[in-house]
Motif scaffolding. Structure first.
Motif, PDB file in Angstrom:
ATOM      1  N   SER A  17      51.127  75.112  81.787  1.00  7.70           N
ATOM      2  CA  SER A  17      51.441  76.589  82.709  1.00  7.70           C
ATOM      3  C   SER A  17      52.187  77.591  81.705  1.00  7.70           C
ATOM      4  CB  SER A  17      52.168  76.124  83.905  1.00  7.70           C
ATOM      5  OG  SER A  17      53.442  75.359  83.602  1.00  7.70           O
ATOM      6  N   ALA A  19      55.112  78.352  82.713  1.00  9.24           N
ATOM      7  CA  ALA A  19      56.483  77.595  82.985  1.00  9.24           C
ATOM      8  C   ALA A  19      56.840  76.720  81.605  1.00  9.24           C
ATOM      9  CB  ALA A  19      56.969  77.090  84.114  1.00  9.24           C
ATOM     10  N   GLY A  20      55.646  75.852  81.504  1.00 14.07           N
ATOM     11  CA  GLY A  20      55.666  74.656  80.553  1.00 14.07           C
ATOM     12  C   GLY A  20      55.756  75.577  79.148  1.00 14.07           C
ATOM     13  N   GLU A  23      59.305  76.450  78.385  1.00 10.28           N
ATOM     14  CA  GLU A  23      60.072  75.312  78.078  1.00 10.28           C
ATOM     15  C   GLU A  23      59.932  74.834  76.606  1.00 10.28           C
ATOM     16  OE1 GLU A  23      61.220  71.179  80.339  1.00 10.28           O
ATOM     17  OE2 GLU A  23      60.042  72.925  81.485  1.00 10.28           O
ATOM     18  N   TRP A  46      54.954  81.458  87.487  1.00  9.33           N
ATOM     19  CA  TRP A  46      55.189  80.785  86.346  1.00  9.33           C
ATOM     20  C   TRP A  46      54.438  79.105  86.209  1.00  9.33           C
ATOM     21  CZ3 TRP A  46      60.577  82.013  83.859  1.00  9.33           C
ATOM     22  CH2 TRP A  46      60.472  83.616  83.565  1.00  9.33           C
ATOM     23  N   GLN A  47      54.767  78.781  87.384  1.00 13.24           N
ATOM     24  CA  GLN A  47      54.339  77.169  87.614  1.00 13.24           C
ATOM     25  C   GLN A  47      52.942  77.181  87.891  1.00 13.24           C
ATOM     26  OE1 GLN A  47      55.962  74.429  87.000  1.00 13.24           O
ATOM     27  NE2 GLN A  47      58.010  74.944  87.027  1.00 13.24           N
ATOM     28  N   ARG A  48      52.190  78.110  88.411  1.00 16.81           N
ATOM     29  CA  ARG A  48      50.854  77.895  88.922  1.00 16.81           C
ATOM     30  C   ARG A  48      49.813  78.408  88.153  1.00 16.81           C
ATOM     31  NH1 ARG A  48      52.973  80.725  93.372  1.00 16.81           N
ATOM     32  NH2 ARG A  48      52.043  82.807  93.278  1.00 16.81           N
ATOM     33  N   THR A  50      48.061  78.797  84.697  1.00 18.87           N
ATOM     34  CA  THR A  50      47.837  78.042  83.404  1.00 18.87           C
ATOM     35  C   THR A  50      47.295  79.031  82.438  1.00 18.87           C
ATOM     36  OG1 THR A  50      45.803  77.434  84.630  1.00 18.87           O
ATOM     37  CG2 THR A  50      47.470  76.019  84.853  1.00 18.87           C
TER      38      THR A  50
END
Lengths: 66, 254
Positions: A17, A19-20, A23, A46-48, A50
């Protein structure tokens, strides 16, 4: 798969994602904004959201200027 | 608040907007910002470094000065619109200093791209403060498309050449119905005072302070210059005369 973050190529696993990616890239958590392929991705997505092969991610922050 | 600057319904006690560019260190910048009395300061948007800091962001948070993100470095409307959207997301403000320049050597605004970007951003709900040429026609156009303030240059960015076309700045001020902010070209405090005397509502500057030998002292000078110019503009200066006119009556021995 390969993606480009701020002009640099990075290898990330399938299904990563926004977010990933942030990070693993090590960007500061506050005061940044993200564009995916030229369109803004709001923080709450951000999380959802991909990434796909060859995605272009821009991560911007405020710096001294103007 | 006495004689506030009002932009898009928001009141500011200070008529000096400072930029954060050009400072030698974060400490020097913080001292200058505080000495200037500014309540609004510009920041640029750039790629975040991996593991990079959030220095300017933290500084503004600490000092309580609101950020005014800009689109510095943009050469097209499309680039400026995306940068503004990212700034809104990163800094949680819909205010934007719109800057679309034509080339690196002059850093002069590109009128066509500027108006295009201004229209798009106003439509998207941004409060647009447009950095523009010292051109009364272009300033009117920007006002018509909904800009919250027009910000004509005194001279090109970073030159410190002061106000090259005072008549144009005066014309822009005399018919604007939104605030006029003299942006770019200020070299020293008298330039800031002159801008206000010509009728500007505020002054935006960065290099003149941040690149001065003593930024903190120059920031204080700019603050005083803006205040003096504002008072003078409101006080109504005497008309210019060709010949002398004594202020004392007659002669002592007559």
């Amino acid at each position: 798969m390969n993606i480009t973050i701020n002009g640099q190529r990075h290898e990330v696993s399938e299904g990563t994602s926004v977010a990933g990616a942030l990070e693993s890239f090590g960007t500061p958590a506050r005061g940044v904004a993200v564009a995916l392929d030229g369109a803004v991705v709001p923080r709450d997505s951000w999380q959802r959201t991909t990434l796909h092969e060859d995605a272009t991610v821009e991560v911007l922050t405020a710096v001294q200027g103007g | 608040m006495d004689d506030p600057l009002v932009i898009a319904g928001r009141e500011f006690g200070s008529r000096l907007i400072m930029g954060t560019g050009g400072a030698a260190s974060m400490t020097a910048l913080e001292q200058a910002l505080i000495a200037s009395g500014t309540e609004l300061t510009t920041v640029a948007m750039r790629r975040a470094d991996a593991g990079g800091g959030t220095g300017v962001f933290d500084l503004l948070h600490r000092s309580g000065i609101d950020p005014l993100p800009n689109t510095a470095g943009c050469r097209s409307a499309a680039e400026a619109v995306l940068t503004a959207q990212l700034a809104r997301e990163a800094l949680a403000t819909n205010w934007i200093k719109l800057e679309v320049v034509v080339d690196e050597q002059t850093l002069l605004p590109d009128p066509v791209e500027l108006v295009d970007a201004a229209e798009q951003l106003v439509d998207q709900g941004f409060v647009v403060l447009a950095y523009t040429n010292d051109d009364p026609a272009l300033a009117s156009k920007l006002e018509q498309v909904g800009c919250a303030a027009v910000m004509p240059l005194g001279s090109p960015i970073g030159t410190g050449l002061g106000i090259r076309n005072t008549h144009n700045i005066e014309m822009i001020c005399s018919r604007a119905t939104v605030p006029v902010v003299l942006d770019a070209g200020i070299g020293t405090a008298s330039d800031a005072a002159l801008a206000m005397e010509l009728g500007c509502d505020a002054v935006l500057l960065a290099s003149a302070v941040t690149r001065a030998s003593d930024p903190e002292r120059m920031a204080a000078a700019m603050r005083s210059g803006v205040e003096a110019g504002r008072l003078a503009a409101q006080a109504g200066r005497i008309p210019r005369r060709y010949w002398a006119q004594a202020s004392s009556p007659g002669r002592p021995l007559e």
